[in-house]
Design a protein around this motif. Structure first.
Motif, PDB file in Angstrom:
ATOM      1  N   LEU A 165      30.404  44.565  58.613  1.00 43.83           N
ATOM      2  CA  LEU A 165      30.697  43.645  57.519  1.00 43.83           C
ATOM      3  C   LEU A 165      30.901  44.411  56.228  1.00 43.83           C
ATOM      4  CD1 LEU A 165      30.879  40.916  56.054  1.00 43.83           C
ATOM      5  CD2 LEU A 165      28.375  40.880  55.983  1.00 43.83           C
ATOM      6  N   ASP A 166      32.021  44.099  55.575  1.00 37.88           N
ATOM      7  CA  ASP A 166      32.314  44.609  54.235  1.00 37.88           C
ATOM      8  C   ASP A 166      32.324  43.389  53.313  1.00 37.88           C
ATOM      9  OD1 ASP A 166      33.290  45.836  51.958  1.00 37.88           O
ATOM     10  OD2 ASP A 166      34.691  47.106  53.045  1.00 37.88           O
ATOM     11  N   LEU A 167      31.323  43.275  52.462  1.00 37.74           N
ATOM     12  CA  LEU A 167      31.128  42.089  51.630  1.00 37.74           C
ATOM     13  C   LEU A 167      31.495  42.364  50.185  1.00 37.74           C
ATOM     14  CD1 LEU A 167      29.966  39.191  51.177  1.00 37.74           C
ATOM     15  CD2 LEU A 167      27.740  40.294  50.822  1.00 37.74           C
ATOM     16  N   GLU A 168      32.335  41.483  49.640  1.00 38.83           N
ATOM     17  CA  GLU A 168      32.638  41.497  48.210  1.00 38.83           C
ATOM     18  C   GLU A 168      32.137  40.178  47.636  1.00 38.83           C
ATOM     19  OE1 GLU A 168      33.983  43.878  46.426  1.00 38.83           O
ATOM     20  OE2 GLU A 168      34.765  45.243  47.971  1.00 38.83           O
ATOM     21  N   ILE A 169      31.304  40.244  46.627  1.00 41.60           N
ATOM     22  CA  ILE A 169      30.714  39.028  46.081  1.00 41.60           C
ATOM     23  C   ILE A 169      30.618  39.148  44.566  1.00 41.60           C
ATOM     24  CG2 ILE A 169      28.347  39.890  46.407  1.00 41.60           C
ATOM     25  CD1 ILE A 169      27.574  36.987  47.133  1.00 41.60           C
ATOM     26  N   GLY A 170      30.945  38.058  43.890  1.00 46.46           N
ATOM     27  CA  GLY A 170      30.855  38.048  42.435  1.00 46.46           C
ATOM     28  C   GLY A 170      29.537  37.441  41.993  1.00 46.46           C
ATOM     29  N   ILE A 171      28.832  38.113  41.092  1.00 49.31           N
ATOM     30  CA  ILE A 171      27.611  37.572  40.513  1.00 49.31           C
ATOM     31  C   ILE A 171      27.777  37.548  38.993  1.00 49.31           C
ATOM     32  CG2 ILE A 171      26.115  38.239  42.423  1.00 49.31           C
ATOM     33  CD1 ILE A 171      25.247  40.667  40.822  1.00 49.31           C
ATOM     34  N   CYS A 172      27.300  36.474  38.381  1.00 50.80           N
ATOM     35  CA  CYS A 172      27.581  36.279  36.957  1.00 50.80           C
ATOM     36  C   CYS A 172      26.348  35.821  36.185  1.00 50.80           C
ATOM     37  CB  CYS A 172      28.676  35.227  36.770  1.00 50.80           C
ATOM     38  SG  CYS A 172      30.267  35.700  37.462  1.00 50.80           S
ATOM     39  N   LYS A 173      26.297  36.242  34.932  1.00 50.45           N
ATOM     40  CA  LYS A 173      25.352  35.724  33.949  1.00 50.45           C
ATOM     41  C   LYS A 173      26.176  35.491  32.687  1.00 50.45           C
ATOM     42  CE  LYS A 173      20.664  36.421  32.219  1.00 50.45           C
ATOM     43  NZ  LYS A 173      19.527  37.374  32.072  1.00 50.45           N
ATOM     44  N   GLU A 174      25.985  36.297  31.641  1.00 49.48           N
ATOM     45  CA  GLU A 174      26.925  36.222  30.518  1.00 49.48           C
ATOM     46  C   GLU A 174      28.264  36.855  30.895  1.00 49.48           C
ATOM     47  OE1 GLU A 174      23.790  37.255  30.120  1.00 49.48           O
ATOM     48  OE2 GLU A 174      22.938  35.690  28.842  1.00 49.48           O
ATOM     49  N   ILE A 175      28.191  37.838  31.784  1.00 48.56           N
ATOM     50  CA  ILE A 175      29.394  38.490  32.287  1.00 48.56           C
ATOM     51  C   ILE A 175      29.405  38.381  33.810  1.00 48.56           C
ATOM     52  CG2 ILE A 175      29.547  40.113  30.364  1.00 48.56           C
ATOM     53  CD1 ILE A 175      28.324  42.220  32.313  1.00 48.56           C
ATOM     54  N   CYS A 176      30.562  38.586  34.411  1.00 49.72           N
ATOM     55  CA  CYS A 176      30.681  38.581  35.863  1.00 49.72           C
ATOM     56  C   CYS A 176      30.837  40.009  36.371  1.00 49.72           C
ATOM     57  CB  CYS A 176      31.874  37.740  36.310  1.00 49.72           C
ATOM     58  SG  CYS A 176      31.596  35.969  36.123  1.00 49.72           S
ATOM     59  N   VAL A 177      30.119  40.314  37.442  1.00 51.03           N
ATOM     60  CA  VAL A 177      30.122  41.655  38.010  1.00 51.03           C
ATOM     61  C   VAL A 177      30.564  41.566  39.470  1.00 51.03           C
ATOM     62  CG1 VAL A 177      28.730  43.675  38.569  1.00 51.03           C
ATOM     63  CG2 VAL A 177      28.249  42.359  36.483  1.00 51.03           C
ATOM     64  N   PRO A 178      31.646  42.251  39.844  1.00 48.04           N
ATOM     65  CA  PRO A 178      31.999  42.304  41.266  1.00 48.04           C
ATOM     66  C   PRO A 178      31.047  43.248  41.993  1.00 48.04           C
ATOM     67  CG  PRO A 178      33.546  43.611  39.984  1.00 48.04           C
ATOM     68  CD  PRO A 178      32.620  42.955  38.997  1.00 48.04           C
ATOM     69  N   ALA A 179      30.443  42.770  43.061  1.00 44.59           N
ATOM     70  CA  ALA A 179      29.468  43.573  43.805  1.00 44.59           C
ATOM     71  C   ALA A 179      29.973  43.800  45.227  1.00 44.59           C
ATOM     72  CB  ALA A 179      28.110  42.883  43.821  1.00 44.59           C
ATOM     73  N   HIS A 180      29.529  44.893  45.823  1.00 45.35           N
ATOM     74  CA  HIS A 180      30.026  45.296  47.139  1.00 45.35           C
ATOM     75  C   HIS A 180      28.866  45.779  47.995  1.00 45.35           C
ATOM     76  CE1 HIS A 180      31.695  48.459  49.893  1.00 45.35           C
ATOM     77  NE2 HIS A 180      32.470  47.454  50.207  1.00 45.35           N
ATOM     78  N   ALA A 181      28.903  45.430  49.275  1.00 43.96           N
ATOM     79  CA  ALA A 181      27.889  45.907  50.212  1.00 43.96           C
ATOM     80  C   ALA A 181      28.521  46.034  51.599  1.00 43.96           C
ATOM     81  CB  ALA A 181      26.698  44.954  50.270  1.00 43.96           C
ATOM     82  N   GLU A 182      28.075  47.047  52.346  1.00 39.25           N
ATOM     83  CA  GLU A 182      28.559  47.268  53.710  1.00 39.25           C
ATOM     84  C   GLU A 182      27.383  47.254  54.679  1.00 39.25           C
ATOM     85  OE1 GLU A 182      30.805  50.846  53.945  1.00 39.25           O
ATOM     86  OE2 GLU A 182      32.341  50.185  52.520  1.00 39.25           O
TER      87      GLU A 182
END
Length: 311
Positions: A165-182
């Motif tokens: 699995l190659d996961l791309e997920i966006g997490i946000c607070k005041e700004i949005c951060v693209p996050a990645h996990a394998e």
């Protein structure tokens, strides 16, 4: 041995007439035979007790992968279960992530299973989301934590499912951060069915039921009226929401990446039927003609999902 043929002596030997003087020898032999059978039975019982028991494999979890400022994600695998994997996301306080349709803004999670072996199909299940109201937009997603159950039925039941699995997920607070996990894992074959662990079982309870109206505790669709040709095109949804109606909400998805604007609650009657509207532009109304829409009804005690044509 218990399922095989019963032990029998030689039938010809029983037909012979015994000669005098042989009774003691015969009895001695019979006593010896019984002792041998007793020893053999004891040995068999000991061997059976020491034989390996084919129990169901236990669920396992990968190490946590840190995403950003305390948010993290991991992969769970559950051998023998119908839902035999899950992706758990824990979000830091104040942070959020998005549903498969994020609303006015945001990035939906991207699950890339390329490289997975021996999976007949792959289906990610999305728990019912929530409307997240922000100063400049309304989005759809999750806060706190979310578990995405996954079905990866094996193509060959006697072989492991090798998950990649190659996961791309966006997490946000005041700004949005693209996050990645394998993640990489093997789900071994299991000789016995298994139930998912509590964290996955709870997530499954919140996954919308396919076809509204099957479970009386969940919302049910009463009416769907698409007005695509009038001067003010819109989609009107009426649904019955059991329980706390303050939690009622409706989300609409369209194919071909057509964005359907967020719904607004308009009316509510004494019978628990609430009306929602999505106001459309003329171009969106034109694009929706003839399309099958997915309508997700979210209530206090469950959610349901129905498909309706825009005609």
């Amino acid at each position: 041995m218990g399922n095989g043929a019963p032990f029998r002596g030689d039938s010809k030997a029983h037909a012979k007439k015994r000669r005098p003087g042989l009774a003691a020898k015969s009895n001695a032999k019979m006593g010896f035979s019984k002792r041998c059978l007793g020893v053999a039975a004891a040995l068999f019982a000991a061997m059976a007790a020491s034989a390996p028991v084919h129990a169901a494999e236990e669920a396992s979890a990968s190490p946590w992968v840190n995403l950003h400022e305390g948010s993290r994600v991991r992969l769970l695998t559950i051998p023998g279960a119908t839902v035999n994997a899950a992706v758990e996301v824990q979000l830091a306080p104040g942070w959020k992530t998005y549903w498969r349709m994020p609303g006015d803004a945001g990035v939906p999670p991207q699950f890339d299973w390329q490289g997975t072996e021996n999976a007949k199909a792959i289906e990610v299940l999305y728990p019912a989301p929530h409307r997240l109201i922000e100063p400049a937009a309304e989005t759809i997603g999750y806060k706190g934590s979310v578990v995405f159950p996954v079905k990866l039925p094996p193509a060959e039941a006697n072989k492991p499912v090798k998950v990649k699995l190659d996961l791309e997920i966006g997490i946000c607070k005041e700004i949005c951060v693209p996050a990645h996990a394998e993640f990489s894992a093997a789900i071994p074959p299991s000789p016995t069915p298994a139930s998912p662990p509590a964290i996955v079982a709870e997530a499954l309870k919140t996954v919308p039921e396919q076809g509204a109206g099957k479970d009386p505790a969940r919302p049910s669709l009463v009416d769907f009226r698409p007005d695509l040709t009038g001067p003010e095109p819109k989609l009107v949804i009426k649904a019955r929401f059991p329980g706390d109606q303050a939690a009622a909400d409706v989300f609409i998805e369209a194919p071909d990446s057509i964005y359907v604007p967020m719904t607004k609650r308009t009316t509510q009657d004494a019978g628990g039927v609430i009306s929602f509207e999505s106001k459309l532009s003329a171009s969106t109304a034109q694009d929706l003609k003839g399309k099958d829409l997915t309508i997700t009804l979210v209530g206090a005690d469950g959610a349901a999902e129905v498909r309706q044509p825009a005609r």
